[in-house]
Design a protein around this motif. Structure first.
Motif: not given
Length: 293
Positions: A86-105, A260-266
């Protein structure tokens, strides 16, 4: 998309603004919900440059720029590696994976078609392969003539295509339960503001949560401010986010972002963060599966 003129903007944006104006509350007693707003047509990667020009600010894109300052003092007990991110964020590279819950795609696809791709803002990845080549992140401080930081913005886009994902302004905030993090995403005539309460876990992991029921406390808000709005108003929305940042058993720095929307994880986003002087980021087949916390 139907354009209604410079005063109203696009039809989809104008309808959303009318809903916020009709159901929202005054922000006179909640100045921490005020933040940068966007133009009628788009937000885009250059939005901070536009804000700097309007307010006579200077942009400082340091190779060691951080989203926060002195996270160890702000969040006592935080793991040093998490604080360093958080103090030196620019020094980091990010790899990200996304996972949608089917009905919300389809919901994500609709948001992309109506708002995100047009505005170049809040483009949540719809497919894990969208981010297989990684993200380009840039932390920029907007400084006033005295050198004081007025805004800290984190801009992210896909490394392979250059498509803008987010333009978000980060700052610390004091909530009823203690310190937290405020993230402001400019939108036409207003913004989406997310206030996240912070706690530190037993292993030094940072836990951020926007779950809240009291207006002005932790939660997600649509706000309207500035012309043509006569007064600043905000509407609390049922968008709940949880972020956990921790160091795993292999000494890798990871994060999990759940929406989440309300309590539904999307949607769930998994991150691996490595300093740029470390070894290369993993391939898409190395997706992490951390234990639930």
């Amino acid at each position: 998309m139907l354009w209604l003129g410079e005063r109203r903007g696009y039809l989809s944006d104008w309808i959303t603004q009318q809903w916020v104006r009709a159901t929202g509350r005054s922000l006179d007693d909640h100045p921490h919900l005020l933040g940068p707003v966007g133009t009628r047509r788009r937000i885009g990667f250059d939005q901070p440059e536009q804000l700097a020009d309007a307010l006579n600010l200077t942009l400082d894109t340091s190779p060691s720029g951080g989203l926060l300052q002195d996270s160890a003092a702000l969040f006592p007990g935080i793991h040093p590696r998490v604080a360093e991110f958080y103090d030196e964020t620019s020094r980091y590279e990010l790899q990200v994976w996304s996972s949608w819950r089917g009905p919300f795609r389809p919901f994500g696809q609709l948001l992309g078609a109506l708002f995100s791709r047009r505005l170049e803002q809040m483009n949540v990845p719809l497919d894990g392969l969208d981010t297989a080549w990684g993200l380009h992140g840039e932390v920029t401080h907007l400084r006033d003539p005295s050198g004081q930081v007025q805004y800290t913005v984190w801009r992210r886009r896909l490394r392979r295509t250059g498509r803008v994902l987010f333009v978000g302004y980060y700052s610390e905030v004091t909530l009823p339960d203690g310190p937290g993090v405020r993230i402001v995403f400019p939108l036409p005539g207003g913004n989406l503001t997310v206030l996240m309460a912070a706690t530190v876990g037993p292993a030094g992991e940072l836990q951020l949560s926007s779950h809240g029921r009291t207006f002005g406390g932790a939660g997600g808000y649509f706000t309207l401010a500035g012309p043509p709005h006569r007064r600043a108003v905000g509407r609390m929305i049922p968008l709940h986010e949880d972020i956990v940042v921790w160091v795993d058993e292999r000494s890798e720095l990871r994060a999990r972002h759940t929406l989440r929307l309300w309590h539904l994880h999307f949607l769930e986003l998994q991150y691996l963060m490595r300093r740029t002087d470390q070894t290369a980021a993993p391939t898409v087949n190395e997706q992490p599966t951390p234990a639930r916390r």
